[in-house]
Scaffold this active site. Structure first.
Site, PDB file in Angstrom:
ATOM      1  N   LYS A  28       0.850  -1.189   0.000  1.00 35.78           N
ATOM      2  CA  LYS A  28       0.000   0.000   0.000  1.00 35.78           C
ATOM      3  C   LYS A  28       0.888   1.242   0.000  1.00 35.78           C
ATOM      4  O   LYS A  28       2.097   1.148   0.228  1.00 35.78           O
ATOM      5  CB  LYS A  28      -0.938   0.025   1.207  1.00 35.78           C
ATOM      6  CG  LYS A  28      -0.233   0.229   2.533  1.00 35.78           C
ATOM      7  CD  LYS A  28      -1.182   0.635   3.663  1.00 35.78           C
ATOM      8  CE  LYS A  28      -2.224  -0.394   3.963  1.00 35.78           C
ATOM      9  NZ  LYS A  28      -2.958  -0.104   5.233  1.00 35.78           N
ATOM     10  N   LYS A  86      -7.399  -6.262  -1.277  1.00 43.47           N
ATOM     11  CA  LYS A  86      -8.126  -5.638  -0.173  1.00 43.47           C
ATOM     12  C   LYS A  86      -8.955  -4.460  -0.689  1.00 43.47           C
ATOM     13  O   LYS A  86      -8.447  -3.620  -1.439  1.00 43.47           O
ATOM     14  CB  LYS A  86      -7.149  -5.170   0.895  1.00 43.47           C
ATOM     15  CG  LYS A  86      -6.446  -6.307   1.616  1.00 43.47           C
ATOM     16  CD  LYS A  86      -5.271  -5.819   2.445  1.00 43.47           C
ATOM     17  CE  LYS A  86      -5.665  -4.784   3.457  1.00 43.47           C
ATOM     18  NZ  LYS A  86      -4.487  -4.294   4.233  1.00 43.47           N
TER      19      LYS A  86
END
Length: 228
Positions: A28, A86
Protein backbone atom coordinates in the site's frame (compact mmCIF):
# COMPACT_ATOMS: atom_id res chain seq x y z
CA UNK A 1 -1.77 -18.84 15.84
CA UNK A 2 -2.31 -15.21 14.88
CA UNK A 3 -0.16 -14.13 11.94
CA UNK A 4 1.58 -10.77 11.42
CA UNK A 5 0.89 -8.49 8.47
CA UNK A 6 3.26 -5.65 7.65
CA UNK A 7 2.31 -2.91 5.19
CA UNK A 8 5.08 -1.78 2.83
CA UNK A 9 5.24 0.92 0.18
CA UNK A 10 8.11 -0.18 -2.07
CA UNK A 11 10.13 -3.10 -3.35
CA UNK A 12 12.92 -2.29 -0.89
CA UNK A 13 10.52 -2.44 2.06
CA UNK A 14 8.90 -5.61 0.72
CA UNK A 15 12.27 -7.35 0.54
CA UNK A 16 13.11 -6.14 4.04
CA UNK A 17 9.87 -7.57 5.45
CA UNK A 18 10.32 -10.80 3.52
CA UNK A 19 13.79 -11.22 5.02
CA UNK A 20 12.28 -10.64 8.47
CA UNK A 21 9.92 -13.58 7.82
CA UNK A 22 6.74 -11.55 8.33
CA UNK A 23 3.71 -13.69 7.47
CA UNK A 24 1.87 -11.33 5.11
CA UNK A 25 3.46 -8.61 3.00
CA UNK A 26 0.82 -5.94 2.42
CA UNK A 27 1.39 -3.49 -0.45
CA UNK A 28 0.00 0.00 0.00
CA UNK A 29 0.99 3.67 -0.19
CA UNK A 30 0.12 5.30 3.17
CA UNK A 31 0.81 8.76 1.76
CA UNK A 32 -2.28 8.31 -0.44
CA UNK A 33 -4.73 7.58 2.37
CA UNK A 34 -5.89 4.89 4.79
CA UNK A 35 -5.76 2.26 2.02
CA UNK A 36 -3.74 4.20 -0.52
CA UNK A 37 -2.72 2.01 -3.44
CA UNK A 38 0.60 1.51 -5.14
CA UNK A 39 0.58 1.66 -8.92
CA UNK A 40 -0.43 -1.64 -10.48
CA UNK A 41 2.83 -1.90 -12.44
CA UNK A 42 4.85 -1.44 -9.25
CA UNK A 43 2.81 -4.11 -7.45
CA UNK A 44 3.38 -6.54 -10.33
CA UNK A 45 7.13 -5.90 -10.18
CA UNK A 46 7.23 -6.45 -6.41
CA UNK A 47 5.32 -9.73 -6.73
CA UNK A 48 7.75 -10.84 -9.44
CA UNK A 49 10.77 -10.07 -7.26
CA UNK A 50 9.55 -11.76 -4.08
CA UNK A 51 9.96 -15.45 -3.36
CA UNK A 52 7.14 -17.61 -4.82
CA UNK A 53 6.06 -18.72 -1.37
CA UNK A 54 5.60 -15.22 0.02
CA UNK A 55 2.02 -14.25 0.89
CA UNK A 56 1.18 -10.84 -0.58
CA UNK A 57 -1.86 -8.62 -0.31
CA UNK A 58 -2.53 -5.26 -1.95
CA UNK A 59 -5.08 -2.49 -1.57
CA UNK A 60 -6.99 -0.83 -4.42
CA UNK A 61 -6.96 2.64 -2.87
CA UNK A 62 -9.42 4.88 -1.07
CA UNK A 63 -12.17 4.55 -3.66
CA UNK A 64 -15.83 5.51 -3.20
CA UNK A 65 -18.28 2.64 -3.16
CA UNK A 66 -19.14 2.84 -6.85
CA UNK A 67 -19.04 -0.42 -8.86
CA UNK A 68 -17.74 1.31 -11.98
CA UNK A 69 -14.65 2.38 -10.00
CA UNK A 70 -14.17 -0.53 -7.60
CA UNK A 71 -14.57 -3.48 -9.97
CA UNK A 72 -11.95 -2.43 -12.57
CA UNK A 73 -9.50 -1.56 -9.79
CA UNK A 74 -9.94 -5.00 -8.22
CA UNK A 75 -9.50 -6.76 -11.57
CA UNK A 76 -6.34 -4.79 -12.33
CA UNK A 77 -4.81 -5.48 -8.92
CA UNK A 78 -5.73 -9.18 -9.07
CA UNK A 79 -3.90 -9.46 -12.39
CA UNK A 80 -0.61 -8.56 -10.65
CA UNK A 81 -0.52 -11.98 -9.00
CA UNK A 82 -1.06 -10.92 -5.37
CA UNK A 83 -2.62 -13.51 -3.09
CA UNK A 84 -5.28 -11.16 -1.70
CA UNK A 85 -6.93 -7.98 -2.95
CA UNK A 86 -8.13 -5.64 -0.17
CA UNK A 87 -11.15 -3.39 -0.71
CA UNK A 88 -12.04 -0.59 1.68
CA UNK A 89 -15.75 -0.22 2.47
CA UNK A 90 -15.99 3.51 3.01
CA UNK A 91 -19.19 5.35 4.02
CA UNK A 92 -21.54 6.49 1.27
CA UNK A 93 -21.98 5.10 -2.21
CA UNK A 94 -23.59 1.74 -2.90
CA UNK A 95 -21.64 -0.96 -1.10
CA UNK A 96 -24.27 -3.58 -1.84
CA UNK A 97 -23.97 -3.02 -5.61
CA UNK A 98 -20.19 -3.30 -5.24
CA UNK A 99 -20.53 -6.60 -3.40
CA UNK A 100 -22.89 -7.94 -6.05
CA UNK A 101 -20.41 -7.02 -8.78
CA UNK A 102 -17.47 -8.45 -6.86
CA UNK A 103 -19.21 -11.78 -6.44
CA UNK A 104 -18.46 -12.66 -10.07
CA UNK A 105 -14.78 -11.77 -9.55
CA UNK A 106 -14.62 -13.91 -6.40
CA UNK A 107 -16.21 -16.78 -8.32
CA UNK A 108 -13.21 -16.71 -10.69
CA UNK A 109 -10.90 -17.48 -7.78
CA UNK A 110 -9.77 -13.98 -6.80
CA UNK A 111 -9.30 -13.84 -3.03
CA UNK A 112 -11.07 -10.70 -1.81
CA UNK A 113 -10.69 -9.15 1.64
CA UNK A 114 -13.14 -6.47 2.73
CA UNK A 115 -11.80 -3.74 5.02
CA UNK A 116 -14.30 -2.17 7.41
CA UNK A 117 -13.45 0.92 9.43
CA UNK A 118 -14.06 1.06 13.17
CA UNK A 119 -14.31 4.85 13.24
CA UNK A 120 -17.28 4.74 10.83
CA UNK A 121 -19.11 2.31 13.17
CA UNK A 122 -19.85 -0.31 10.50
CA UNK A 123 -22.82 -2.62 10.73
CA UNK A 124 -21.38 -6.09 11.25
CA UNK A 125 -24.50 -7.54 9.64
CA UNK A 126 -22.89 -6.76 6.28
CA UNK A 127 -20.34 -9.50 6.98
CA UNK A 128 -23.02 -12.05 6.08
CA UNK A 129 -23.42 -10.48 2.62
CA UNK A 130 -19.66 -10.54 2.13
CA UNK A 131 -19.53 -14.24 2.97
CA UNK A 132 -22.38 -15.01 0.59
CA UNK A 133 -20.54 -13.14 -2.18
CA UNK A 134 -17.47 -15.33 -1.79
CA UNK A 135 -15.10 -12.99 0.03
CA UNK A 136 -12.17 -14.77 1.69
CA UNK A 137 -11.78 -12.42 4.62
CA UNK A 138 -12.88 -9.31 6.48
CA UNK A 139 -10.57 -6.88 8.20
CA UNK A 140 -11.29 -4.18 10.75
CA UNK A 141 -9.10 -1.07 10.42
CA UNK A 142 -9.31 2.69 11.03
CA UNK A 143 -9.85 5.33 8.35
CA UNK A 144 -8.86 8.47 10.27
CA UNK A 145 -5.47 7.77 11.78
CA UNK A 146 -5.69 10.96 13.86
CA UNK A 147 -8.34 9.35 16.07
CA UNK A 148 -5.91 6.85 17.54
CA UNK A 149 -5.62 3.10 17.47
CA UNK A 150 -8.29 0.50 16.87
CA UNK A 151 -8.20 -0.42 20.56
CA UNK A 152 -9.16 3.15 21.50
CA UNK A 153 -12.14 3.13 19.15
CA UNK A 154 -13.53 -0.28 20.07
CA UNK A 155 -13.47 -2.33 23.23
CA UNK A 156 -11.97 -5.80 23.32
CA UNK A 157 -15.48 -7.19 23.72
CA UNK A 158 -16.61 -5.45 20.51
CA UNK A 159 -13.55 -6.71 18.67
CA UNK A 160 -14.20 -10.22 19.96
CA UNK A 161 -17.73 -10.07 18.51
CA UNK A 162 -16.26 -9.08 15.16
CA UNK A 163 -13.68 -11.86 15.14
CA UNK A 164 -16.22 -14.46 16.22
CA UNK A 165 -18.74 -13.40 13.58
CA UNK A 166 -16.15 -13.52 10.80
CA UNK A 167 -14.78 -16.88 11.97
CA UNK A 168 -18.29 -18.27 12.29
CA UNK A 169 -18.78 -17.67 8.57
CA UNK A 170 -15.54 -19.44 7.71
CA UNK A 171 -13.68 -16.27 6.71
CA UNK A 172 -10.27 -14.91 7.65
CA UNK A 173 -10.34 -12.11 10.23
CA UNK A 174 -7.84 -9.29 10.51
CA UNK A 175 -7.36 -6.40 12.93
CA UNK A 176 -5.33 -3.28 12.22
CA UNK A 177 -5.38 0.47 12.72
CA UNK A 178 -2.44 2.27 14.35
CA UNK A 179 -1.68 -0.80 16.47
CA UNK A 180 1.39 -0.73 18.69
CA UNK A 181 3.35 -3.32 20.62
CA UNK A 182 1.19 -2.82 23.72
CA UNK A 183 -1.90 -3.87 21.75
CA UNK A 184 -0.53 -7.26 20.76
CA UNK A 185 -1.15 -9.23 23.95
CA UNK A 186 -4.82 -8.32 24.25
CA UNK A 187 -5.61 -8.73 20.56
CA UNK A 188 -3.87 -12.08 20.20
CA UNK A 189 -6.14 -13.39 22.96
CA UNK A 190 -9.18 -12.51 20.81
CA UNK A 191 -7.94 -14.93 18.16
CA UNK A 192 -7.89 -13.02 14.84
CA UNK A 193 -6.15 -14.70 11.92
CA UNK A 194 -3.75 -11.78 11.64
CA UNK A 195 -2.80 -8.39 13.08
CA UNK A 196 -1.71 -5.63 10.71
CA UNK A 197 0.96 -3.00 11.35
CA UNK A 198 2.46 0.00 9.59
CA UNK A 199 3.16 2.99 11.84
CA UNK A 200 4.53 0.85 14.67
CA UNK A 201 7.10 -0.57 12.24
CA UNK A 202 8.33 2.81 11.01
CA UNK A 203 10.82 5.35 12.27
CA UNK A 204 9.29 7.62 14.89
CA UNK A 205 6.14 5.49 14.54
CA UNK A 206 5.06 7.57 11.55
CA UNK A 207 3.18 5.48 8.96
CA UNK A 208 4.56 7.58 6.09
CA UNK A 209 8.16 7.26 7.29
CA UNK A 210 10.68 4.60 6.32
CA UNK A 211 10.28 1.08 7.66
CA UNK A 212 12.62 0.20 10.54
CA UNK A 213 13.63 -3.45 10.83
CA UNK A 214 14.44 -2.85 14.49
CA UNK A 215 10.78 -2.06 15.19
CA UNK A 216 9.76 -5.27 13.42
CA UNK A 217 12.10 -7.22 15.69
CA UNK A 218 10.66 -5.58 18.81
CA UNK A 219 7.12 -6.62 17.92
CA UNK A 220 8.19 -10.12 16.87
CA UNK A 221 10.07 -10.62 20.16
CA UNK A 222 7.06 -9.44 22.15
CA UNK A 223 4.83 -11.75 20.10
CA UNK A 224 7.06 -14.77 20.73
CA UNK A 225 7.11 -14.04 24.45
CA UNK A 226 3.33 -14.50 24.57
CA UNK A 227 3.74 -18.15 23.63
CA UNK A 228 5.63 -18.90 26.85
Amino acid sequence: MTAMLASVNSLAEALLVEAAAVDIIDLKQPARGALGALDVAEVAEIVRRLQPGSCVSATIGDLPMQPELVLPAVQAMAATGVNYVKIGFFPGGDWLACVEGLQAIAARGVALVAVLFADTRPDFAMIDALAQAGFRGVMLDTANKQLGSLTRLMTLDELQLFVDRVAGLGLLSGLAGSLCVDDVAGLVQIGPDYLGFRGALCREHSRTAQLDVGQIDIIRQHWRALAY
